[in-house]
Each structure stands twice: as C-alpha cells, then as structure tokens.
Design a protein around this motif. Structure first.
Motif, PDB file in Angstrom:
ATOM      1  N   CYS A  54     101.343  26.087  61.296  1.00 51.71           N
ATOM      2  CA  CYS A  54     101.649  27.057  60.238  1.00 51.71           C
ATOM      3  C   CYS A  54     102.936  26.695  59.497  1.00 51.71           C
ATOM      4  CB  CYS A  54     101.785  28.457  60.819  1.00 51.71           C
ATOM      5  SG  CYS A  54     100.226  29.182  61.388  1.00 51.71           S
ATOM      6  N   ALA A  55     103.804  25.921  60.135  1.00 51.46           N
ATOM      7  CA  ALA A  55     105.076  25.547  59.501  1.00 51.46           C
ATOM      8  C   ALA A  55     104.873  24.760  58.222  1.00 51.46           C
ATOM      9  CB  ALA A  55     105.927  24.740  60.478  1.00 51.46           C
ATOM     10  N   ASN A  56     103.757  24.039  58.120  1.00 45.20           N
ATOM     11  CA  ASN A  56     103.496  23.207  56.938  1.00 45.20           C
ATOM     12  C   ASN A  56     102.328  23.725  56.113  1.00 45.20           C
ATOM     13  OD1 ASN A  56     105.511  21.244  57.705  1.00 45.20           O
ATOM     14  ND2 ASN A  56     104.083  20.526  59.271  1.00 45.20           N
ATOM     15  N   ILE A  83     107.976  26.514  66.002  1.00 45.58           N
ATOM     16  CA  ILE A  83     108.472  26.872  64.673  1.00 45.58           C
ATOM     17  C   ILE A  83     109.828  27.543  64.868  1.00 45.58           C
ATOM     18  CG2 ILE A  83     108.032  28.154  62.548  1.00 45.58           C
ATOM     19  CD1 ILE A  83     105.082  28.039  63.124  1.00 45.58           C
ATOM     20  N   LYS A  84     110.885  26.827  64.599  1.00 44.79           N
ATOM     21  CA  LYS A  84     112.244  27.318  64.849  1.00 44.79           C
ATOM     22  C   LYS A  84     112.813  28.095  63.665  1.00 44.79           C
ATOM     23  CE  LYS A  84     112.258  24.952  68.739  1.00 44.79           C
ATOM     24  NZ  LYS A  84     112.143  25.629  70.055  1.00 44.79           N
ATOM     25  N   ASP A  85     112.371  27.757  62.461  1.00 45.20           N
ATOM     26  CA  ASP A  85     112.925  28.369  61.260  1.00 45.20           C
ATOM     27  C   ASP A  85     112.467  29.821  61.139  1.00 45.20           C
ATOM     28  OD1 ASP A  85     112.803  29.105  58.253  1.00 45.20           O
ATOM     29  OD2 ASP A  85     114.075  27.315  58.280  1.00 45.20           O
ATOM     30  N   ASP A  86     113.412  30.754  61.068  1.00 44.36           N
ATOM     31  CA  ASP A  86     113.071  32.178  61.005  1.00 44.36           C
ATOM     32  C   ASP A  86     112.288  32.522  59.739  1.00 44.36           C
ATOM     33  OD1 ASP A  86     114.262  32.701  63.423  1.00 44.36           O
ATOM     34  OD2 ASP A  86     116.190  33.297  62.545  1.00 44.36           O
ATOM     35  N   ASP A  87     112.625  31.885  58.626  1.00 45.00           N
ATOM     36  CA  ASP A  87     111.917  32.166  57.375  1.00 45.00           C
ATOM     37  C   ASP A  87     110.455  31.748  57.471  1.00 45.00           C
ATOM     38  OD1 ASP A  87     114.192  33.215  56.247  1.00 45.00           O
ATOM     39  OD2 ASP A  87     114.792  31.328  55.278  1.00 45.00           O
ATOM     40  N   LEU A  88     110.211  30.596  58.086  1.00 47.17           N
ATOM     41  CA  LEU A  88     108.826  30.133  58.247  1.00 47.17           C
ATOM     42  C   LEU A  88     108.051  31.052  59.189  1.00 47.17           C
ATOM     43  CD1 LEU A  88     109.300  26.237  58.520  1.00 47.17           C
ATOM     44  CD2 LEU A  88     108.427  27.537  56.573  1.00 47.17           C
ATOM     45  N   ARG A  89     108.707  31.488  60.259  1.00 42.60           N
ATOM     46  CA  ARG A  89     108.056  32.406  61.196  1.00 42.60           C
ATOM     47  C   ARG A  89     107.692  33.717  60.505  1.00 42.60           C
ATOM     48  NH1 ARG A  89     108.807  31.077  66.674  1.00 42.60           N
ATOM     49  NH2 ARG A  89     108.587  33.268  67.262  1.00 42.60           N
TER      50      ARG A  89
END
Length: 344
Positions: A154-156, A120-126
């Motif tokens: 968890c990203a989706n 999970i690269k996106d900081d907002d998703l993390r």
C-alpha cells in the motif's frame, strides 16, 4: 543486467511466471494439476483421525485433512482453505482460518480489526491507506467477525487502487462466508502463477508478458540449470541438492580450494544461496545439510547467515540445529510442488 524483470509465459500448457533480479532468477512459479494453495472449499466432514486431533474431509478435488478440530461431526459442511501441496498419496492440507488475499489487502475471517503492515513506517502513508480502506468499506462492509490487513505494498499504491482492492476482497469474503450450501464445492479457485506474480511481486519491475518471454529473458536456460543437482557457487565451490523420498540432502564441497579457510568460505557461499535454491526448486519438508569441513566455532556464523536468509522467505522455514554427526537440520513448509515433478 541490473533491475527487476517479471516474465509471464507458459511452459507447455502450464501457466508460469519468473522474477529475475539483476540477471539472476529469483523466483519461479509454475502451475500444476493439483489444487492451488488458497483454494476455498465447502467440505464435508467424514471421519476423525484418532491420536492426531484431525479429521478427513470430502472435497471436489479429493480427500482433505484438517488439523485441530473440535466439535465437528461426520456429515457436517464447513468452509476450509488449501494451505499447501499434498505429498504423493496424502490428503490435501486445509485450514479453517480463511484468508482473502490480494495485492494490497487481506480480509481475515474470524479475526476482526483493521491493521496496517508494520513495514509502512511513514505516518502519512499509513493514514492515507486507512482512509482509502474506510471509504471502500462504506460501500462493501466487512462480514461479521472479519478483519482487514493493509499490506506493505500500500505504501506505493494510490488511494483508488487500495480502495478498489479492499472493496473487492470485502465483497468476496461476504459472499463466501454467507454460504449455506450442503455438498462439497469449490467456492474460490486459488490464484495461478500470473495472478500470484501480480499479487506478491510488488517491487517496481519491467514486465514482459508477451509469448516467448522466457526465451527472451533467458529463463529457459536458468530452468535448465535447476534441473541439475549441482549448484555452482562463487569461488569455485559447489553444493549438491538431491531430493529423496524421505528428505532433501544438501552436500557442500570446497572444490579445488585446499586453503585452511576453504571449508568456511564454501559453507558461507552455500548458506547465502540455499534459501533461493530451495524456493526455485520447490523443495520442502525435512532438509539435511552436510557442510564442508570447518571448526565448530564457525557454526554460529553459518547459523546466523542462514537464519537471516530464511527469515526473508515467505515460506515458513525453521533451522532446527545440528545433529551429533555435524549435519544441519531444516524444516520447511511444503507450499510448492517440486520443480522436477512439474517438468516431467
């Protein structure tokens, strides 16, 4: 047919699940009578195995074997988890490193800390996943010395889905780790094929869960192909996959192609498909590959392609190298039962 399809059905009285990617069978799960990986026992230590650093345990499903034991005494009760399927006549492999795994969360006993999958690269998703997890842990705190991993799925997922999963796993872990029983007992049954499909096949897919889904989706025909030793490869090439009592033998053939590059092309086609074939056939242990004739200078290219395929596998697989006779050696964890045994 493009896209992903998950088919949930039964083969006889056995629960089964199939993942079909672009019209080709990509994964296959079939239940068995053996203890499922992930099953949690309260086991009773019986006797150490000299020279192997292990101990035999008594469980409700028979004798288990635990490696790397220190400080255990016969008669002691301990919590262990099944890590794979036992070979015929051997003890059930177990570990004391307990994992409580679900679709979005894994609770790790003995490894504290909260971590998010690096995929999970996106900081907002993390941040959203962590926030959902912390809210869930307010209702169901982690046991002492336990940690949490938030999986890439968890990203989706929605915050509510993540929170529900985290809370369920935290409560399960707290219940199991507080166990004070004495005799051998199954504390948690490992997931069956349908539950595993939901847990592990997280890409967006069409789901066919009605009776007869295997016939409708062509899975029955694909399974029939897996019963055969010969695997047809693009370009008219083929490989023969034959399990023996000692190892799995793989023989790559060029067919009718007599061109100078035939050996390399046949080997490349086989390396691309071999990880999938081993996965679908449930094969592990020592695997010996006899490539089609090709120059030694091509070996690095074959190794790179095969290593990349094995790296994507959830099953631990190691490419050990080449023998003096020019055979490739692979060591693969036995975390599934051979398909031929399940379809007897």
């Amino acid at each position: 047919m493009k896209g992903l399809t998950v088919a949930l059905d039964h083969i006889g009285d056995r629960e089964a699940a199939a993942l079909i990617r672009d019209g080709k069978l990509d994964d296959l799960l079939i239940d068995s009578d053996a203890p499922r990986p992930g099953t949690l026992y309260r086991g009773i230590a019986e006797r150490p195995v000299k020279g192997q650093g292990g101990m035999f345990l008594r469980t409700p499903d028979g004798t288990a074997f635990l490696r790397q034991v220190k400080g255990l005494t016969p008669g002691q009760a301990l919590l262990v988890q099944v890590t794979g399927f036992a070979e015929p006549g051997k003890a059930i492999p177990v570990t004391q490193r307990l994992l409580f795994k679900s679709r979005y969360a894994i609770v790790t006993a003995g490894k504290p800390g909260i971590n998010v999958s690096r995929q999970i690269k996106d900081d907002d998703l993390r941040d959203a996943a962590l926030e959902a997890a912390h809210e869930a842990l307010e209702n169901a705190p982690l046991p002492d010395e336990a940690g949490l991993i938030l999986r890439s799925s968890c990203a989706n997922a929605s915050p509510d889905e993540i929170a529900e999963d985290v809370e369920a796993m935290a409560r399960l872990a707290a219940h199991v780790l507080s166990d004070e029983g004495a005799g051998p007992e199954v504390l948690v049954e490992g997931d069956g094929p349908h539950a595993l499909a939901w847990r592990e096949w997280v890409e967006e897919a069409e789901v066919d869960s009605d009776d007869g889904s295997f016939e409708r989706q062509g899975v029955d025909e694909m399974i029939a192909d897996l019963r055969r030793a010969r695997v047809a490869l693009p370009g008219g090439y083929s490989m023969i996959i034959e399990p023996t009592s000692a190892l799995v033998a793989v023989d790559i053939n060029t067919g009718g192609d007599t061109s100078p590059a035939a050996g390399l092309k046949a080997n490349l086609a086989a390396m691309r498909d071999l990880p999938r074939q081993l996965r679908l056939r449930g094969l592990g242990g020592q695997i010996i590959v006899d490539p089609a004739p090709c120059p030694k200078k091509d070996r690095k290219q074959l190794e790179g392609l095969l290593r990349a395929g094995l790296k994507r596998e959830s099953t631990e697989s190691i490419l050990a190298g080449w023998t003096t006779l020019g055979l490739m050696e692979i060591q693969r964890k036995r975390d599934r039962q051979p398909l031929k045994e399940l379809l007897k």
